[in-house]
Design a protein around this motif. Structure first.
Motif, PDB file in Angstrom:
ATOM      1  N   PRO A   1      -6.142  -9.737  16.615  1.00 17.24           N
ATOM      2  CA  PRO A   1      -6.955 -10.738  15.904  1.00 17.24           C
ATOM      3  C   PRO A   1      -7.023 -10.518  14.394  1.00 17.24           C
ATOM      4  O   PRO A   1      -7.987 -10.949  13.765  1.00 17.24           O
ATOM      5  N   TYR A   2      -6.017  -9.866  13.803  1.00 18.02           N
ATOM      6  CA  TYR A   2      -6.121  -9.449  12.405  1.00 18.02           C
ATOM      7  C   TYR A   2      -5.238 -10.240  11.446  1.00 18.02           C
ATOM      8  O   TYR A   2      -5.177  -9.909  10.263  1.00 18.02           O
ATOM      9  N   ARG A   3      -4.571 -11.266  11.919  1.00 13.95           N
ATOM     10  CA  ARG A   3      -3.573 -11.946  11.090  1.00 13.95           C
ATOM     11  C   ARG A   3      -4.170 -12.609   9.838  1.00 13.95           C
ATOM     12  O   ARG A   3      -3.470 -12.813   8.850  1.00 13.95           O
ATOM     13  N   SER A   4      -5.440 -12.921   9.868  1.00 13.41           N
ATOM     14  CA  SER A   4      -6.053 -13.593   8.711  1.00 13.41           C
ATOM     15  C   SER A   4      -6.799 -12.637   7.785  1.00 13.41           C
ATOM     16  O   SER A   4      -7.363 -13.062   6.769  1.00 13.41           O
ATOM     17  N   VAL A   5      -6.805 -11.344   8.091  1.00 10.72           N
ATOM     18  CA  VAL A   5      -7.507 -10.376   7.244  1.00 10.72           C
ATOM     19  C   VAL A   5      -6.679 -10.105   5.981  1.00 10.72           C
ATOM     20  O   VAL A   5      -5.506  -9.730   6.084  1.00 10.72           O
ATOM     21  N   PRO A   6      -7.234 -10.278   4.787  1.00  9.78           N
ATOM     22  CA  PRO A   6      -6.477  -9.975   3.556  1.00  9.78           C
ATOM     23  C   PRO A   6      -6.127  -8.486   3.495  1.00  9.78           C
ATOM     24  O   PRO A   6      -6.986  -7.622   3.697  1.00  9.78           O
ATOM     25  N   VAL A   7      -4.862  -8.214   3.199  1.00 14.22           N
ATOM     26  CA  VAL A   7      -4.389  -6.833   3.062  1.00 14.22           C
ATOM     27  C   VAL A   7      -3.542  -6.747   1.804  1.00 14.22           C
ATOM     28  O   VAL A   7      -2.678  -7.596   1.568  1.00 14.22           O
ATOM     29  N   ARG A   8      -3.784  -5.751   0.996  1.00 10.16           N
ATOM     30  CA  ARG A   8      -2.916  -5.503  -0.150  1.00 10.16           C
ATOM     31  C   ARG A   8      -2.686  -4.005  -0.296  1.00 10.16           C
ATOM     32  O   ARG A   8      -3.436  -3.185   0.241  1.00 10.16           O
ATOM     33  N   ILE A   9      -1.646  -3.671  -1.049  1.00 10.64           N
ATOM     34  CA  ILE A   9      -1.233  -2.288  -1.206  1.00 10.64           C
ATOM     35  C   ILE A   9      -1.389  -1.885  -2.670  1.00 10.64           C
ATOM     36  O   ILE A   9      -0.900  -2.581  -3.567  1.00 10.64           O
ATOM     37  N   ALA A  10      -2.058  -0.771  -2.911  1.00  6.58           N
ATOM     38  CA  ALA A  10      -2.168  -0.206  -4.258  1.00  6.58           C
ATOM     39  C   ALA A  10      -1.252   1.016  -4.311  1.00  6.58           C
ATOM     40  O   ALA A  10      -1.559   2.041  -3.704  1.00  6.58           O
ATOM     41  N   PRO A  11      -0.115   0.914  -4.988  1.00 10.88           N
ATOM     42  CA  PRO A  11       0.876   1.996  -4.926  1.00 10.88           C
ATOM     43  C   PRO A  11       0.393   3.279  -5.595  1.00 10.88           C
ATOM     44  O   PRO A  11      -0.544   3.274  -6.403  1.00 10.88           O
ATOM     45  N   GLY A  12       1.066   4.376  -5.258  1.00 10.23           N
ATOM     46  CA  GLY A  12       0.738   5.668  -5.850  1.00 10.23           C
ATOM     47  C   GLY A  12       1.999   6.453  -6.183  1.00 10.23           C
ATOM     48  O   GLY A  12       3.104   6.099  -5.757  1.00 10.23           O
ATOM     49  N   MET A  13       1.836   7.506  -6.934  1.00 13.91           N
ATOM     50  CA  MET A  13       2.938   8.398  -7.264  1.00 13.91           C
ATOM     51  C   MET A  13       3.441   9.069  -5.987  1.00 13.91           C
ATOM     52  O   MET A  13       2.656   9.614  -5.220  1.00 13.91           O
TER      53      MET A  13
END
Length: 507
Positions: free
Chosen positions: A357-369
């Protein structure tokens, strides 16, 4: 006949605008000064003088220091900076003439004289030649917080003061990384400052204060302010995060489920020095932190945040837990070491986020070293040409697949960055990889062993491939294995650097 003593220079802070906020000492110095100097624009009006007027005697000499320009447009051969430097030199010379004549000179300054104040330019030019004293004043920063009735910083929070004249990208980075912040010098910079706050995810927290303690004072949520109505004497304020309403407990219903999101945050290989501004902002903005307990311990504790630690081997469960929190309206930071997309949590979160049930949850990635890049920087430039990244762990894939990929990369003469080389339960992989690579590489191929890069037990050294000892490698070590072109060179200062040339010999 005794030589006449030179006068004394005073830089006097007047506070933010209300004459009643002038300090007792400042008022006394203004009243007894021989000369009162103040800066003004070409129109001749001086806010500093208007604040100090109740304390002037009326018979004092006044030096009005009129700026030659107010925007960065001039035909001066030295440009904007050259025109200002010439003005400050001329103004300092005028004040020096009074000081040489034995007159005490008070230079009026809005706020505090050494806080973005014009007086500092006089001080730098005159304080080495004459007796000088600076009288501090209440800054516009303190006045803005007082008028908002909001704490600026509490506990271990830090305050960042930013001029709005910085480039927008720089504003965004600094606002994203700040606990609390004040942006000065708005006016024509306001649209860029507003965009930077929005891009940094801080617009909803931002407050606007105009002419604090002065006639025409105005405060408002910054998002509601018309850009065309913003004067120079205004500031944007991000108050203390601790002052915000403490979020509901993890199991409670959220007011706005649609506001939830998951940010997978790369914290780099070690501590705060490796964090990007975006990562700092994501961690600070979160209501909940989710992650492997060891990695969570690297993140400072913030009042109001809830931390959910777990074991290192439950990535799928951790991902679903974070997404469930976000469905309830929580702002969740999933903490990952290094870069979250390199053998880390981003894959697990996205895999779960792509099904119900998670397809509408906003997800983003904050990159790291990444660990590979951090290790390479310590050794020199071993990743200077093409390279491959391979995990030696066979917990999630068969060793036969690992070996096949090592052979392919070795056959292509790629530098190799080997993650997860060994652990207490995996003791054979390093030896097997070494023997396999020796079928393709010379025995003296440089191998960088980098352990705990950026941490308190950091150790980075270089050995020959033939001398690579599996007993010296653990889970906190990354291996960088050179190509046929990689060089290990001893320099005159006693250090050794490892580098791979950018050019490759013709085939």
């Amino acid at each position: 006949m005794t030589e006449r003593q030179t006068g004394r220079l005073y830089g006097v802070g007047l506070g933010p605008g209300d004459p009643e906020l002038v300090t007792v000492k400042a008022a006394a110095l203004i009243a007894k000064a021989d000369v009162v100097a103040y800066h003004s624009a070409r129109h001749g009006r001086s806010i500093a003088r208007s604040i100090a007027e109740p304390y002037l005697r009326g018979d004092q000499l006044e030096e009005q220091l009129v700026y030659p320009l107010t925007v960065e447009s001039t035909d001066h051969p030295g440009g904007y900076r050259g025109a200002l430097d010439e003005f400050y030199e001329e103004a300092a010379a005028r004040l020096a003439a009074h000081l040489d004549a034995g007159r005490d000179v008070v230079v009026l300054a809005e706020g505090d004289p050494l806080f973005y104040g014009s007086y500092q330019h006089m001080h730098k030019r005159l304080a080495g030649r004459y007796r000088a004293e600076v009288v501090p004043g209440v800054t516009s920063v303190s006045a803005a917080a007082a008028r908002l009735g909001r704490p600026l910083v509490e506990a271990e929070e830090t305050l960042t003061v930013i001029p709005g004249t910085l480039p927008e990208e720089e504003l965004t980075a600094r606002l994203a990384a700040a606990d609390s912040a004040v942006v000065m010098k708005l006016g024509r910079t306001f649209p860029a400052v507003r965009r930077a706050l929005e891009r940094a995810g801080r617009l909803d927290d931002a407050q606007y204060v105009e002419r604090a303690t002065m006639p025409g004072e105005r405060t408002a949520p910054l998002a509601e302010v018309d850009p065309d109505s913003v004067p120079y004497f205004s500031v944007a304020v991000l108050p203390s995060r601790i002052d915000r309403t403490v979020p509901p407990a993890a199991g409670a219903a959220a007011d706005s489920p649609g506001d939830g999101e998951v940010v997978v945050v790369g914290t780099g290989p070690a501590g705060p020095l490796w964090l990007t501004p975006e990562a700092r902002g994501a961690l600070a903005n979160a209501t909940d932190l989710v992650g492997y307990t060891t990695y969570l311990d690297r993140v400072p504790v913030r009042p109001g945040q809830i931390r959910h630690g777990s074991d290192n081997k439950v990535e799928a469960e951790r991902a679903e837990f974070a997404l469930d929190l976000a469905r309830r309206g929580r702002k969740v930071a999933v903490v990952s070491s290094g870069d979250p997309g390199v053998f880390a949590m981003a894959t697990a979160v996205l895999e779960a986020a792509c099904v119900e049930p998670y397809r509408s949850v906003p997800v983003r990635i904050a990159p790291g070293m990444t660990a590979a890049h951090a290790a390479a920087s310590r050794a020199g430039a071993p990743l200077g040409h093409d390279y491959a990244v391979v995990s030696l762990s066979d917990r999630l894939k068969p060793w036969e697949v690992v070996a096949q990929r090592l052979r392919a990369a070795a056959g292509a003469d790629l530098v190799l960055a080997l993650y997860n080389p060994g652990s207490r339960s995996r003791t054979t992989q390093v030896g097997l990889a070494r023997d396999l690579l020796l079928e393709h590489r010379a025995p003296d191929t440089p191998v960088v062993l980098a352990r705990d890069v950026g941490g308190p037990t950091e150790r980075v050294r270089t050995v020959r491939l033939a001398d690579l000892d599996p007993a010296e490698v653990d889970m906190r070590t990354i291996l960088l294995i050179g190509s046929s072109q990689t060089q290990a060179v001893a320099r005159d200062n006693g250090t050794e650097v490892v580098w791979t040339p950018r050019r490759y010999p013709p085939v």
